[in-house]
Design an enzyme around this catalytic site. Structure first.
Site, PDB file in Angstrom:
ATOM      1  N   MET A   1     -56.176 -30.157 -42.731  1.00  0.00           N
ATOM      2  CA  MET A   1     -55.596 -29.114 -43.568  1.00  0.00           C
ATOM      3  C   MET A   1     -56.014 -27.760 -43.047  1.00  0.00           C
ATOM      4  O   MET A   1     -57.172 -27.563 -42.685  1.00  0.00           O
ATOM      5  CB  MET A   1     -56.077 -29.291 -45.010  1.00  0.00           C
ATOM      6  N   SER A 275     -47.042 -33.529 -41.419  1.00  0.00           N
ATOM      7  CA  SER A 275     -47.879 -32.812 -40.464  1.00  0.00           C
ATOM      8  C   SER A 275     -49.087 -32.235 -41.180  1.00  0.00           C
ATOM      9  O   SER A 275     -49.028 -31.901 -42.365  1.00  0.00           O
ATOM     10  CB  SER A 275     -47.091 -31.674 -39.813  1.00  0.00           C
ATOM     11  N   ASP A 276     -50.211 -32.126 -40.450  1.00  0.00           N
ATOM     12  CA  ASP A 276     -51.255 -31.250 -40.943  1.00  0.00           C
ATOM     13  C   ASP A 276     -50.658 -29.853 -40.992  1.00  0.00           C
ATOM     14  O   ASP A 276     -49.627 -29.571 -40.367  1.00  0.00           O
ATOM     15  CB  ASP A 276     -52.485 -31.302 -40.034  1.00  0.00           C
ATOM     16  N   PHE A 277     -51.274 -28.966 -41.732  1.00  0.00           N
ATOM     17  CA  PHE A 277     -50.632 -27.684 -42.009  1.00  0.00           C
ATOM     18  C   PHE A 277     -50.590 -26.812 -40.757  1.00  0.00           C
ATOM     19  O   PHE A 277     -51.627 -26.462 -40.200  1.00  0.00           O
ATOM     20  CB  PHE A 277     -51.351 -26.993 -43.159  1.00  0.00           C
ATOM     21  N   ALA A 279     -49.336 -27.953 -37.982  1.00  0.00           N
ATOM     22  CA  ALA A 279     -49.487 -28.836 -36.826  1.00  0.00           C
ATOM     23  C   ALA A 279     -48.144 -29.269 -36.258  1.00  0.00           C
ATOM     24  O   ALA A 279     -48.089 -30.092 -35.349  1.00  0.00           O
ATOM     25  CB  ALA A 279     -50.303 -30.075 -37.204  1.00  0.00           C
TER      26      ALA A 279
END
Length: 790
Positions: A1, A275-277, A279
């Site tokens: 995150m 997605s991770d933020f 990413a």
């Protein structure tokens, strides 16, 4: 995150404040077993398909793209005309991040140190209940990435253990229990996210440099880093979060081999990949590679009006770069869990304080802005937090029965980790944490805003009053390091030294020693106090140069215990709770004994994307496996932990073959079934082959709990190079009264006995005899036997 900047929160947090309902529904959804219920899933899938048929292309694009209009850390916009309520995604793996009147739970590392399936499950259920109570649809956790390849990793504390079996059990118990209350869990960060240093692309020397790339061989990927994610899929996890880093030079969130071939085809994952933020690095390319949801939906931290998805999804469908079937598949994967967990029906609305808490945290709450009270979701979780904090404390040394404290006229408390925090109840995001104040959780998106913290000094004072003892204290590490004890009178009968080690998202640790002059602090206190007890609050491994000091007579590794920290440690110190924690990692005598440093480049090389590659050349040999392979004596080994009583294995290991094993399971065989559509992949891998039994006895004079551990050693002659000396394959925690005995049972599945055959691309039973050993740590094995599958 990602740690979102202030400017972004102005748009994301202050843009929507529409939910005002403050009475969350009490009913919960209980799902059967530890995987997806096929009947319920099919019904949810039908609802998803029905909604997909009713919405426009633009609305479809909105569901796969996060939005700035919402009060959660991640938001999918509702489509009210068809009854879709949208999704609220919230951090994190230790409880609700930045929420008011929510609990800060013990870290994943602390939970792993309990080695207690029941407690880990109860933690997951309690966290899930709080997320649900706040109206969060998705809990962004638990974490198995980083696994903990490097002890310097800044986020190791968010996960569980560098051992894949222990991490896998913790993932499964957490997910199963959290989702049982109707909250979607998100397993993260998939995969190879083993350092924070240059974890994603950034500008270096004026050049946009790609994030670090993990180069992981096929066998290591399967047997080590993928193992706990397979357990997560087996538990029916709703979503996966792909990581910032590259894997084999391709970003995780657009790596088709990882997202399609392995996660979907091999493991049978039915949920969605987010997605991770920030990413996400492409639109159609990432979508076709297997990414389902772009979070937070904006292009970057400075541009939240554009997106790699959004309108690019619409144009991609129209120009043929994105197949329509693929978009519909993305929607089905996102919407089916929403219906599966009945989040479309009487789900609690988002806590109206959410926007204010986050805005206040980032210093952007306008003057005079009303701050609504948060919805209190804590219940009686403080009791569980206190229990886990004690259970996750590991007694490493206890000379001459220093502990538990029986009678002490004067108790000395030392160290800047002992008192109340002076910087507020939300830890800062910096390289050092707060200088003064106890440390109960790490920093970053996995942290939490405590509604209160019970400090060790506060709890010790209260206990001392009850015992008629006197407390003297010195919590300025600078004075202690100078040897200035002028304020301490009279001299204590016992000295308690509290050390801390700050760890957080975004940076890796620079040292494995505890912070703030810790070695000098311990040695100086020990020089005036022949009964010195050291307690560490840490986000991972600490080397302990002072461990052999003869005046350091007891050591406790208390990890990050959550908001009840002081109560948890006093329960241990005075013997209300007999310590039963075991190390979920190895403590070396020296930092140089570890083999997996963090890659950190400088100079011209730092501005080259191709230079940011970490070759996992150690293969399977991390943590205790590395120490075993090179015959390195640790200070305290993996699985180690003392008690106020003693235990022994009082029977030989016995083995029974299951019916599945008797039906022709033989050396060099692979699973009979090729069906990988089940959650967790090929069902044959999860079939029990061996039942192992032993007997443990409490040989001491007080009641206590221990963890009986089962290790497997593969036949050395027939295995590929790089096979560990032994691997954990079972553990059971048991509480016994003095002289009481209990039989301990383990079940070994095909996966537990197999290795990944890189030639045949399948799990394979080895040829030769397998050694099964039971004991109380990786180096304290009391009984063994040999078995062969023929």
């Amino acid at each position: 995150m990602y740690l979102l900047p202030k400017a972004l929160f102005i748009a994301t947090v202050l843009g929507a404040r529409t939910n005002t309902h403050d009475n969350p529904a009490e009913s919960v959804i209980i799902t059967a077993g530890d995987a997806i219920n096929a009947t319920q899933w099919d019904a949810a899938l039908a609802k998803a398909n029905n909604l997909i048929a009713q919405i426009s292309l633009t609305e479809k694009a909105s569901i796969v793209t996060g939005t700035a209009n919402g009060s959660c850390i991640g938001n999918i916009a509702p489509i009210e005309r068809v009854g879709f309520g949208g999704l609220c995604l919230s951090d994190g793996p230790q409880g609700l991040h930045l929420a008011d009147l929510a609990s800060v739970f013990p870290s994943g590392l602390t939970a792993a140190a309990t080695w207690d399936r029941v407690l880990i499950g109860r933690r997951g259920q309690a966290m899930g209940a709080e997320f649900r109570g706040k109206g969060a649809n998705v809990m962004l956790g638990p974490s198995a990435g980083p696994l903990g390849r490097s002890p310097w990793g800044g986020r190791n504390w968010e996960g569980f253990s560098p051992d894949p079996y222990l991490s896998g059990v913790a993932m499964q118990e957490t997910i199963r229990s959290a989702q049982a209350v109707g909250v979607q869990a998100c397993a993260k960060h998939y995969i190879g996210n083993e350092q924070e240093t240059h974890r994603t692309n950034s500008e270096i020397n004026g050049v946009d440099v790609a994030g670090v790339s993990a180069i992981i061989d096929d066998r290591t990927l399967h047997e080590l880093y993928l193992w706990p994610f397979a357990d997560a899929v087996k538990a029916g996890v709703a979503s996966m979060m792909c990581s910032y880093n590259r894997v084999s030079l391709t970003y995780s969130c657009e790596n088709s081999s990882l997202l399609k071939k392995i996660l979907r085809d091999e493991l049978g994952f039915q949920g969605y990949v987010m997605s991770d933020f920030f990413a996400t690095h492409s639109g159609p390319f990432a979508i076709n590679a297997g990414l389902d949801l772009n979070m937070p939906g904006y292009l970057s931290e400075t541009d939240f009006t554009h997106s790699y998805f959004g309108t690019n999804v619409v144009s991609g469908i129209r120009n043929g770069t994105i197949p329509e079937w693929r978009l519909n598949e993305m929607l089905r994967r996102i919407l089916t869990p929403y219906y599966y967990f009945s989040q479309d029906h009487e789900y609690p609305t988002i806590d109206p304080s959410s926007y204010a808490v986050t805005a206040a945290t980032y210093g952007i709450l306008p003057a005079g802005e009303a701050t609504p009270a948060g919805r209190d979701v804590r219940g009686n979780h403080s009791l569980l937090i206190r229990e886990i904090g004690s259970a996750g404390t590991v007694l490493l040394k206890n000379v001459n029965k220093t502990l538990p404290i029986r009678s002490a006229a004067v108790i000395g408390v030392f160290g800047n980790d002992a008192p109340d925090v002076t910087g507020g109840l939300l830890y800062p995001n910096n390289n050092y944490g707060s200088e003064i104040g106890t440390l109960v959780v790490g920093g970053g998106s996995g942290s939490g805003r405590s509604s209160y913290i019970i400090s060790p000094l506060e709890a010790i004072k209260a206990r001392a009053r009850d015992e008629g003892s006197r407390v003297v204290y010195l919590t300025d590490n600078n004075l202690i390091a100078e040897g200035n004890f002028n304020s301490i009178y009279p001299r204590p009968d016992i000295c308690l030294v509290f050390l801390k080690t700050w760890a957080q998202e975004g940076i890796d640790r620079q040292s494995l020693e505890a912070d703030w002059n810790s070695t000098l602090v311990v040695n100086n206190v020990a020089s005036i106090c022949p009964r010195t007890v050291v307690i560490t609050h840490t986000g991972g491994v600490n080397i302990m140069p002072w461990a052999d000091n003869e005046n350091v007579t007891a050591i406790l590794a208390a990890h990050y215990p959550g908001q009840e920290s002081g109560n948890s440690i006093t329960d241990i110190l005075w013997g209300n709770v007999n310590p039963s924690g075991k190390l979920p990692y190895t403590i070396a005598r020296d930092s140089s004994d570890y083999n997996t440093p963090i890659l950190n480049l400088s100079g011209p090389a730092a501005a080259r994307s191709d230079a940011w590659q970490v070759n996992f050349t150690e293969g399977l040999m991390i943590d205790y496996r590395h120490f075993d392979a090179h015959n390195i004596a640790p200070l305290y080994e993996f699985g180690y932990g003392l008690s106020y009583t003693t235990f022994d294995i009082v029977s030989n290991v016995s083995v029974q073959y299951t019916d599945a094993a008797k039906r022709g399971i033989s050396a060099l065989s692979t699973p009979a079934s090729h069906n990988t559509s089940h959650a967790g992949g090929n069902p044959d891998l999860w079939a029990d082959l061996l039942h192992v039994t032993t007997t443990v006895s409490n040989t001491g004079d007080v009641s206590g709990a221990t963890v009986v551990q089962l290790y497997l050693s593969y036949p050395r002659d027939s295995m590929p190079p790089g096979t560990p000396v032994r691997v954990l394959r079972g553990f059971e925690k048991v509480t016994l009264e003095p002289a009481q005995q209990e039989n301990i049972h383990f079940s070994l599945r095909r996966r537990d006995l197999s290795f990944w055959d890189t030639v045949h691309q399948n799990w394979r039973i080895p040829e030769g005899q397998l050694q099964l050993s039971v004991g109380f740590s990786s180096r304290d094995l009391r009984s063994s036997t040999l078995v062969k599958l023929t």
